[in-house]
Motif scaffolding. Structure first.
Motif, PDB file in Angstrom:
ATOM      1  N   ALA A  62      18.544 -14.881 -92.746  1.00  0.00           N
ATOM      2  CA  ALA A  62      17.790 -15.049 -93.727  1.00  0.00           C
ATOM      3  C   ALA A  62      18.520 -14.451 -95.085  1.00  0.00           C
ATOM      4  O   ALA A  62      18.381 -14.975 -96.305  1.00  0.00           O
ATOM      5  N   ALA A  63      19.429 -13.472 -95.052  1.00  0.00           N
ATOM      6  CA  ALA A  63      20.492 -13.117 -96.035  1.00  0.00           C
ATOM      7  C   ALA A  63      21.127 -14.224 -96.647  1.00  0.00           C
ATOM      8  O   ALA A  63      21.300 -14.128 -97.808  1.00  0.00           O
ATOM      9  N   GLU A  64      21.726 -15.206 -95.622  1.00  0.00           N
ATOM     10  CA  GLU A  64      22.444 -16.153 -96.167  1.00  0.00           C
ATOM     11  C   GLU A  64      21.813 -17.389 -96.916  1.00  0.00           C
ATOM     12  O   GLU A  64      22.265 -17.636 -97.837  1.00  0.00           O
ATOM     13  N   LEU A  65      20.522 -17.439 -96.392  1.00  0.00           N
ATOM     14  CA  LEU A  65      19.747 -18.329 -96.879  1.00  0.00           C
ATOM     15  C   LEU A  65      19.137 -18.010 -98.664  1.00  0.00           C
ATOM     16  O   LEU A  65      19.197 -18.567 -99.449  1.00  0.00           O
ATOM     17  N   ARG A  66      19.081 -16.626 -98.460  1.00  0.00           N
ATOM     18  CA  ARG A  66      18.680 -15.894 -99.850  1.00  0.00           C
ATOM     19  C   ARG A  66      19.713 -15.971-100.853  1.00  0.00           C
ATOM     20  O   ARG A  66      19.732 -16.559-101.882  1.00  0.00           O
ATOM     21  N   GLU A  72      24.062 -26.651 -94.393  1.00  0.00           N
ATOM     22  CA  GLU A  72      23.127 -27.962 -94.384  1.00  0.00           C
ATOM     23  C   GLU A  72      21.435 -27.559 -94.575  1.00  0.00           C
ATOM     24  O   GLU A  72      21.022 -28.179 -95.271  1.00  0.00           O
ATOM     25  N   ALA A  73      21.230 -26.694 -93.784  1.00  0.00           N
ATOM     26  CA  ALA A  73      19.616 -26.110 -93.998  1.00  0.00           C
ATOM     27  C   ALA A  73      19.421 -25.423 -95.350  1.00  0.00           C
ATOM     28  O   ALA A  73      18.440 -26.001 -95.750  1.00  0.00           O
ATOM     29  N   ALA A  74      20.321 -24.981 -96.054  1.00  0.00           N
ATOM     30  CA  ALA A  74      20.148 -24.433 -97.277  1.00  0.00           C
ATOM     31  C   ALA A  74      20.138 -25.579 -98.215  1.00  0.00           C
ATOM     32  O   ALA A  74      19.290 -25.475 -99.067  1.00  0.00           O
ATOM     33  N   ASP A 116      17.453  -9.407 -79.764  1.00  0.00           N
ATOM     34  CA  ASP A 116      18.247  -9.094 -81.172  1.00  0.00           C
ATOM     35  C   ASP A 116      17.893  -9.798 -82.291  1.00  0.00           C
ATOM     36  O   ASP A 116      18.073 -10.964 -82.304  1.00  0.00           O
ATOM     37  N   LEU A 117      17.533  -9.027 -83.066  1.00  0.00           N
ATOM     38  CA  LEU A 117      16.951  -9.748 -84.488  1.00  0.00           C
ATOM     39  C   LEU A 117      18.412  -9.912 -85.400  1.00  0.00           C
ATOM     40  O   LEU A 117      18.068 -10.482 -86.556  1.00  0.00           O
ATOM     41  N   SER A 118      19.349  -9.204 -84.956  1.00  0.00           N
ATOM     42  CA  SER A 118      20.659  -9.249 -86.180  1.00  0.00           C
ATOM     43  C   SER A 118      20.957 -10.439 -86.849  1.00  0.00           C
ATOM     44  O   SER A 118      21.024 -10.797 -87.862  1.00  0.00           O
ATOM     45  N   PRO A 119      21.153 -11.552 -85.757  1.00  0.00           N
ATOM     46  CA  PRO A 119      21.440 -12.799 -86.009  1.00  0.00           C
ATOM     47  C   PRO A 119      20.301 -13.571 -87.196  1.00  0.00           C
ATOM     48  O   PRO A 119      20.627 -13.961 -88.161  1.00  0.00           O
ATOM     49  N   GLN A 167      11.369 -15.541 -95.776  1.00  0.00           N
ATOM     50  CA  GLN A 167      10.562 -14.518 -95.329  1.00  0.00           C
ATOM     51  C   GLN A 167      10.974 -14.318 -93.695  1.00  0.00           C
ATOM     52  O   GLN A 167      11.264 -15.564 -93.119  1.00  0.00           O
ATOM     53  N   LEU A 168      11.179 -13.311 -93.359  1.00  0.00           N
ATOM     54  CA  LEU A 168      11.605 -12.908 -91.928  1.00  0.00           C
ATOM     55  C   LEU A 168      10.462 -12.516 -90.985  1.00  0.00           C
ATOM     56  O   LEU A 168      10.035 -11.342 -91.240  1.00  0.00           O
ATOM     57  N   TYR A 169      10.223 -13.064 -90.116  1.00  0.00           N
ATOM     58  CA  TYR A 169       8.916 -12.845 -89.173  1.00  0.00           C
ATOM     59  C   TYR A 169       9.416 -11.867 -88.262  1.00  0.00           C
ATOM     60  O   TYR A 169      10.322 -12.361 -87.075  1.00  0.00           O
ATOM     61  N   THR A 170       9.102 -10.603 -87.763  1.00  0.00           N
ATOM     62  CA  THR A 170       9.618  -9.944 -86.989  1.00  0.00           C
ATOM     63  C   THR A 170       8.601  -9.268 -85.858  1.00  0.00           C
ATOM     64  O   THR A 170       9.006  -8.667 -84.968  1.00  0.00           O
ATOM     65  N   GLU A 171       7.339  -9.700 -86.081  1.00  0.00           N
ATOM     66  CA  GLU A 171       6.306  -9.107 -85.036  1.00  0.00           C
ATOM     67  C   GLU A 171       6.728  -9.734 -83.540  1.00  0.00           C
ATOM     68  O   GLU A 171       7.187 -10.853 -83.409  1.00  0.00           O
ATOM     69  N   LYS A 172       6.324  -8.954 -82.553  1.00  0.00           N
ATOM     70  CA  LYS A 172       6.580  -9.349 -81.208  1.00  0.00           C
ATOM     71  C   LYS A 172       5.400 -10.013 -80.628  1.00  0.00           C
ATOM     72  O   LYS A 172       4.652  -9.620 -80.066  1.00  0.00           O
ATOM     73  N   LYS A 173       5.221 -11.389 -81.053  1.00  0.00           N
ATOM     74  CA  LYS A 173       4.240 -12.236 -80.941  1.00  0.00           C
ATOM     75  C   LYS A 173       4.621 -13.411 -79.985  1.00  0.00           C
ATOM     76  O   LYS A 173       5.661 -13.744 -80.017  1.00  0.00           O
ATOM     77  N   LYS A 174       3.792 -14.049 -79.502  1.00  0.00           N
ATOM     78  CA  LYS A 174       3.816 -15.149 -78.724  1.00  0.00           C
ATOM     79  C   LYS A 174       4.202 -16.531 -80.020  1.00  0.00           C
ATOM     80  O   LYS A 174       3.849 -16.374 -80.846  1.00  0.00           O
ATOM     81  N   PHE A 175       4.779 -17.498 -79.303  1.00  0.00           N
ATOM     82  CA  PHE A 175       5.356 -18.668 -80.363  1.00  0.00           C
ATOM     83  C   PHE A 175       4.239 -19.280 -80.811  1.00  0.00           C
ATOM     84  O   PHE A 175       4.167 -19.531 -81.926  1.00  0.00           O
TER      85      PHE A 175
END
Length: 451
Positions: free
Chosen positions: A367-371, A431-433, A359-362, A378-386
């Motif tokens: 991403a929206a909160e940090l912006r 804190e991250a921001a 689920d990508l919603s969180p 940038q949000l990475y959404t590709e279904k790739k391995k780590f």
């Protein structure tokens, strides 16, 4: 269908993303600096009617102009930003407030032979101050302050703005009976740094057809050196011998007098009688700027005073003073010599969010909160391995990767990894921001150019 081999034409520059970001940062720094001095941005068309662009006509410049027809219309690509400015001021004279101060950063085109460091398409960054009928010499004194501020903000420390006055030169040639050859002499002397004193002396004798004693007088005059006060003191002995010379000396003294008030250290400014600027276009103060540790680059910012900007478009006298930086060439040489710093940030974002859940919603919400906190995210959404995700982060050169998996969701935190040090910590979104924003501010303050 046959495959066309992708290629870039000779004399045109294309940058990879990291270098393009550095170039954009340079543009941003220039805009900020010019705006701080009250210059307004201007953008003029790349294509003009040929008769407007080539109103002056003749010379080597016209041979280099890209000219073409569309239907019955004769068109040309702009070859500098000064002629379009002249047209603009003449066309909008009644709507402008004078002195009119503008900056313009844009591409220009010249069909010259492409070679190392010289381009057919390149960016120029110009500022000009245009007066209506008159323009006070104090504007010519402000120009070195703008040059100093510009290169200081770019990160250059060892540079020198060299200044002269064409009236001094014209007056000197007049008092020595050389007025008819003044233009040729100045264009020849302007080559001193390129071909050396002896070759200039021989060129004055052989090409300009000067008597050896006259050529020697010119070379002796150009050889006057010392501190600014010492050079001006040496010039005082010529006072009273020619009115034009006296006017030029008074203007030069005014420029030097106000240097300290404008915040220009004396080590970054020098009166240099060899500076002439080869163009007849200039009529008063002239400038050239050199990086002292890299004289092979040549002048990185030049310009001067001119009496009538728009004489080919209007009868009104519109004197001005301006400078220009050939940005593409400057950037190319800095890059070639490894003088561009990566500390200022050459990544497209401050943080890359790597979701670790289906689920990508969180992750979208994070991403929206940090912006909203003022970060580039940038949000990475590709279904790739780590491993592939981390490889992507490395290739982008992002300073921070932010992981959001089941554990982080359960704890209400973000895992933030510094991609430069490898350090990883769990932080609240706030804190991250704060951490990423502080780092972004530090990188933004870093010099673009290495010393």
């Amino acid at each position: 269908m046959a495959t066309v081999t992708p290629r870039t034409l000779s004399g045109f520059m294309e940058l990879l993303p990291r270098d393009q970001l550095k170039f954009e940062r340079m543009l941003s720094l220039l805009r900020e600096t010019y705006s701080s001095y009250g210059f307004t941005p201007l953008d003029t068309p790349v294509i003009e009617a040929a008769e407007v662009l080539l109103a002056k006509g003749g010379g080597e410049t016209e041979k280099q102009v890209y000219r073409f027809t569309k239907g019955d219309t004769d068109l040309a690509l702009r070859f500098d930003l000064t002629v379009p400015l002249a047209k603009y001021v003449a066309a909008h004279y009644a709507e402008l407030a004078f002195p009119f101060r503008r900056y313009q950063i844009g591409k220009v085109y010249r069909g010259e032979r492409a070679q190392r460091g010289r381009f057919r398409e390149f960016y120029q960054a110009d500022i000009d101050i245009i007066g209506d009928g008159k323009l006070d010499v104090l504007n010519e004194a402000e120009i070195p302050a703008i040059i100093y501020d510009t290169f200081t903000r770019l990160g250059v420390k060892r540079f020198q703005i060299r200044v002269n006055n064409r009236k001094l030169l014209n007056g000197f040639y007049a008092m020595n009976g050389m007025s008819e050859k003044a233009g040729e002499i100045m264009r020849t002397v302007d080559k001193l740094d390129k071909i050396g004193p002896e070759n200039v002396r021989q060129s004055l004798i052989n090409d300009v057809k000067m008597l050896p004693c006259k050529a020697e007088n010119v070379m002796d005059f150009m050889a006057v050196k010392g501190t600014n006060d010492e050079v001006i003191a040496a010039l005082e002995r010529y006072r009273g011998m020619d009115a034009t010379f006296d006017e030029g000396l008074a203007e030069l003294k005014t420029v030097v007098k106000y240097l300290a008030d404008f915040g220009v250290p004396e080590e970054n400014f020098a009166v240099d009688l060899t500076i002439a600027r080869g163009l007849d276009y200039y009529t008063g103060t002239v400038y050239e700027t050199l990086m002292l540790d890299h004289p092979e680059i040549g002048s990185v910012c030049s310009g001067g005073r001119y009496d009538n900007l728009a004489e080919y478009y209007t009868d009104r006298a519109l004197p001005g003073v301006g400078i220009s930086i050939g940005l593409t060439r400057f950037f190319y040489i800095l890059s070639e010599q490894g003088l561009l710093s990566g500390e200022g940030g050459d990544a497209p974002c401050d943080a890359l969010i790597l979701p670790m859940t289906e689920d990508l919603s969180p992750a979208v919400a994070a991403a929206a909160e940090l912006r909203k906190a003022g970060l580039r995210v940038q949000l990475y959404t590709e279904k790739k391995k780590f491993k592939a995700k981390m490889s992507y982060a490395d290739r982008l050169g992002v300073p921070y990767a932010v992981f959001l998996g089941e554990d982080e969701l359960a704890e209400g935190v973000l895992s933030v990894k510094d991609m430069r040090t490898g350090e990883q910590q769990k932080l609240s979104p706030a804190e991250a921001a704060a951490l990423i924003r502080a780092d972004a501010a530090r990188r933004a303050a870093a010099a673009l150019i290495k010393e």
